[in-house]
Design an enzyme around this catalytic site. Structure first.
Site, PDB file in Angstrom:
ATOM      1  N   TYR A   1      -0.281 -58.174   0.350  1.00 54.81           N
ATOM      2  CA  TYR A   1      -1.204 -58.902  -0.520  1.00 54.81           C
ATOM      3  C   TYR A   1      -0.857 -58.513  -1.953  1.00 54.81           C
ATOM      4  O   TYR A   1      -1.671 -57.996  -2.718  1.00 54.81           O
ATOM      5  CB  TYR A   1      -2.677 -58.619  -0.184  1.00 54.81           C
ATOM      6  CG  TYR A   1      -3.540 -59.818  -0.518  1.00 54.81           C
ATOM      7  CD1 TYR A   1      -3.466 -60.964   0.266  1.00 54.81           C
ATOM      8  CD2 TYR A   1      -4.377 -59.827  -1.623  1.00 54.81           C
ATOM      9  CE1 TYR A   1      -4.212 -62.084  -0.045  1.00 54.81           C
ATOM     10  CE2 TYR A   1      -5.124 -60.942  -1.951  1.00 54.81           C
ATOM     11  CZ  TYR A   1      -5.038 -62.069  -1.144  1.00 54.81           C
ATOM     12  OH  TYR A   1      -5.776 -63.172  -1.463  1.00 54.81           O
TER      13      TYR A   1
ATOM     14  N   HIS B   1       0.373 -57.903  -5.730  1.00 52.51           N
ATOM     15  CA  HIS B   1      -0.042 -58.277  -7.082  1.00 52.51           C
ATOM     16  C   HIS B   1       0.940 -57.646  -8.051  1.00 52.51           C
ATOM     17  O   HIS B   1       1.920 -57.012  -7.627  1.00 52.51           O
ATOM     18  CB  HIS B   1      -1.483 -57.835  -7.331  1.00 52.51           C
ATOM     19  CG  HIS B   1      -1.746 -56.399  -6.982  1.00 52.51           C
ATOM     20  ND1 HIS B   1      -1.144 -55.350  -7.648  1.00 52.51           N
ATOM     21  CD2 HIS B   1      -2.508 -55.831  -6.017  1.00 52.51           C
ATOM     22  CE1 HIS B   1      -1.549 -54.210  -7.137  1.00 52.51           C
ATOM     23  NE2 HIS B   1      -2.368 -54.463  -6.124  1.00 52.51           N
TER      24      HIS B   1
ATOM     25  N   HIS C   1       2.126 -53.957  -7.600  1.00 51.76           N
ATOM     26  CA  HIS C   1       3.278 -53.844  -6.699  1.00 51.76           C
ATOM     27  C   HIS C   1       4.528 -54.368  -7.398  1.00 51.76           C
ATOM     28  O   HIS C   1       5.608 -53.796  -7.284  1.00 51.76           O
ATOM     29  CB  HIS C   1       3.058 -54.672  -5.423  1.00 51.76           C
ATOM     30  CG  HIS C   1       1.827 -54.314  -4.645  1.00 51.76           C
ATOM     31  ND1 HIS C   1       0.738 -55.158  -4.558  1.00 51.76           N
ATOM     32  CD2 HIS C   1       1.511 -53.226  -3.912  1.00 51.76           C
ATOM     33  CE1 HIS C   1      -0.189 -54.600  -3.790  1.00 51.76           C
ATOM     34  NE2 HIS C   1       0.249 -53.419  -3.388  1.00 51.76           N
TER      35      HIS C   1
ATOM     36  N   GLN D   1      -3.994 -45.030   8.633  1.00 52.04           N
ATOM     37  CA  GLN D   1      -4.626 -44.507   7.408  1.00 52.04           C
ATOM     38  C   GLN D   1      -5.996 -45.107   7.141  1.00 52.04           C
ATOM     39  O   GLN D   1      -6.577 -44.875   6.089  1.00 52.04           O
ATOM     40  CB  GLN D   1      -3.695 -44.670   6.204  1.00 52.04           C
ATOM     41  CG  GLN D   1      -3.497 -46.092   5.734  1.00 52.04           C
ATOM     42  CD  GLN D   1      -2.384 -46.185   4.693  1.00 52.04           C
ATOM     43  OE1 GLN D   1      -1.228 -45.914   4.981  1.00 52.04           O
ATOM     44  NE2 GLN D   1      -2.737 -46.559   3.474  1.00 52.04           N
TER      45      GLN D   1
ATOM     46  N   ASP E   1      -3.033 -44.715  -7.394  1.00 58.33           N
ATOM     47  CA  ASP E   1      -3.372 -43.814  -6.294  1.00 58.33           C
ATOM     48  C   ASP E   1      -2.784 -42.443  -6.627  1.00 58.33           C
ATOM     49  O   ASP E   1      -1.833 -41.984  -5.998  1.00 58.33           O
ATOM     50  CB  ASP E   1      -2.805 -44.356  -4.983  1.00 58.33           C
ATOM     51  CG  ASP E   1      -3.350 -45.736  -4.660  1.00 58.33           C
ATOM     52  OD1 ASP E   1      -4.417 -45.816  -4.067  1.00 58.33           O
ATOM     53  OD2 ASP E   1      -2.714 -46.735  -5.042  1.00 58.33           O
TER      54      ASP E   1
ATOM     55  N   VAL F   1      -1.104 -50.745 -13.407  1.00 59.84           N
ATOM     56  CA  VAL F   1      -1.107 -52.063 -14.043  1.00 59.84           C
ATOM     57  C   VAL F   1      -2.536 -52.611 -13.967  1.00 59.84           C
ATOM     58  O   VAL F   1      -3.203 -52.510 -12.933  1.00 59.84           O
ATOM     59  CB  VAL F   1      -0.125 -53.025 -13.334  1.00 59.84           C
ATOM     60  CG1 VAL F   1      -0.185 -54.412 -13.943  1.00 59.84           C
ATOM     61  CG2 VAL F   1       1.294 -52.459 -13.403  1.00 59.84           C
TER      62      VAL F   1
ATOM     63  N   ARG G   1      -7.811 -55.158  -3.015  1.00 53.59           N
ATOM     64  CA  ARG G   1      -9.232 -55.232  -2.631  1.00 53.59           C
ATOM     65  C   ARG G   1     -10.092 -55.951  -3.672  1.00 53.59           C
ATOM     66  O   ARG G   1     -11.247 -56.237  -3.388  1.00 53.59           O
ATOM     67  CB  ARG G   1      -9.779 -53.820  -2.369  1.00 53.59           C
ATOM     68  CG  ARG G   1      -9.203 -53.185  -1.100  1.00 53.59           C
ATOM     69  CD  ARG G   1      -9.868 -51.867  -0.760  1.00 53.59           C
ATOM     70  NE  ARG G   1      -9.507 -51.400   0.571  1.00 53.59           N
ATOM     71  CZ  ARG G   1      -8.595 -50.460   0.830  1.00 53.59           C
ATOM     72  NH1 ARG G   1      -7.926 -49.884  -0.155  1.00 53.59           N
ATOM     73  NH2 ARG G   1      -8.341 -50.091   2.071  1.00 53.59           N
TER      74      ARG G   1
END
Ligand code: AMP
Length: 297
Positions: free
Chosen positions: A43, A45, A48, A72, A161, A187, A198
């Site tokens: 997914y 964005h 990534h 996870q 993260d 970003v 999310r």
């Protein structure tokens, strides 16, 4: 012809054996080949995208992995509703310059119940590790598998993260993985919201209120410079700024040393603290949990 038009379709591989074969053929054809790995859950964005572009600029071959890793996710987390869009992901992967997209099924990655886990201690105990028990065991295990399969020279991770970066770096150091971990900046949308897969869960009202995260992190960087400011006082101010938004429910808002992630005593003066500090936030808006952070020097 513009640059985007000459980009070739990435090769999509779904099995471990096809990935191994392809990579060994490429290495045989070009022994000096540098490989960059960008592990994601899809997914995609532009967060990534920034990792893929950096890898494409620094390596001869970029492998993008897209795998929603069940290991996870906790039992009450969003594994089943995690957003997926293969077609769109492949389009973005091509635009950003990925050469190989590795998209295995769960059965392909875990054909049997795995009896081995990679557990990193201490740096996994606070923040997301405390709120999401087992989460980093799943991360350590899947990242180890991907590093062993791809054997990249470099692997790219986002500082969005920041704890994950610290955990992966610790694991790589402890287990002598022959790879350089490249941390990449967060970003954001123009209004400051950190990009996240999310974010699609947020209602317009929640999305508006979620701006409190980036806004508070920016202000906190100034508060941290005030003479005499302590860890406890900064955390208290951050918490009260966030709770001004009625839809925001704080999971954690903590200042810790980075990358060792040790707690700071409330009375510690920030000016005298000789290491970088991580101001880490996890805040729920309805059932959507967002994280964001700033590294303060
Ligand atoms: P995910 O698909 O959420 O597991 O993320 C895959 C990789 O992209 C991780 O290394 C993330 O830290 C990174 N990433 C996610 N969001 C961002 C962002 N907004 N900026 C930079 N990197 C990000």
């Amino acid at each position: 012809m513009n640059a985007a038009a000459v980009k070739t379709e990435p090769l999509v591989l779904r099995t471990l054996s096809s990935l191994r074969e392809e990579l060994s053929a490429r290495r045989a054809a070009m022994p000096q080949l540098q490989i960059g790995l960008v592990p994601t859950m899809g997914y995609l964005h532009d967060g990534h995208g920034s990792l893929i572009r950096r890898s494409a600029a620094e390596n001869g071959l970029t492998v993008l992995s897209i795998f929603v890793n069940p290991l996870q996710f906790g039992p009450n987390e969003d594994l089943d509703r995690y957003p997926r869009d293969e077609e769109r992901d492949l389009r973005l992967a091509r635009q950003q310059g990925a050469d190989i997209v590795f998209m295995p099924s769960v059965e392909e990655m875990y054909p049997r119940k795995p009896l081995t886990r990679v557990l990193v201690s201490e740096v996994t105990e606070a923040l997301c590790g405390a709120s999401r028990p087992g989460h980093f065991d799943g991360v350590g295990t899947v990242v180890s598998k991907l590093l062993n399969l791809v054997k990249p020279q470099k692997a790219y991770f986002g500082l969005k993260d920041a704890q994950q970066v610290a955990v992966v770096q610790q694991m790589v150091d402890d287990l002598n993985f022959d790879v350089e971990i490249v941390p990449c900046p967060t970003v954001r949308e123009q209004d400051g919201l950190a990009l996240s897969s999310r974010n699609v869960y947020l209602t317009p009202e929640q999305r508006q209120q979620a701006l409190v995260l980036s806004r508070t992190l920016r202000t906190a960087a100034d508060w941290a410079k005030e003479p005499g400011m302590t860890a406890g006082a900064l955390e208290a101010r951050v918490r009260s700024a966030i709770t001004e938004e009625p839809l925001a429910a704080i999971d954690y808002a903590e200042l810790r040393s980075y990358p060792s992630l040790e707690a700071l005593l409330p009375g510690v003066k920030l000016s005298g603290f000789g290491q970088p500090m991580l101001l880490a936030l996890a805040v729920k808006f309805g059932s959507t949990r967002l994280i964001d952070n700033a590294i303060l020097h």
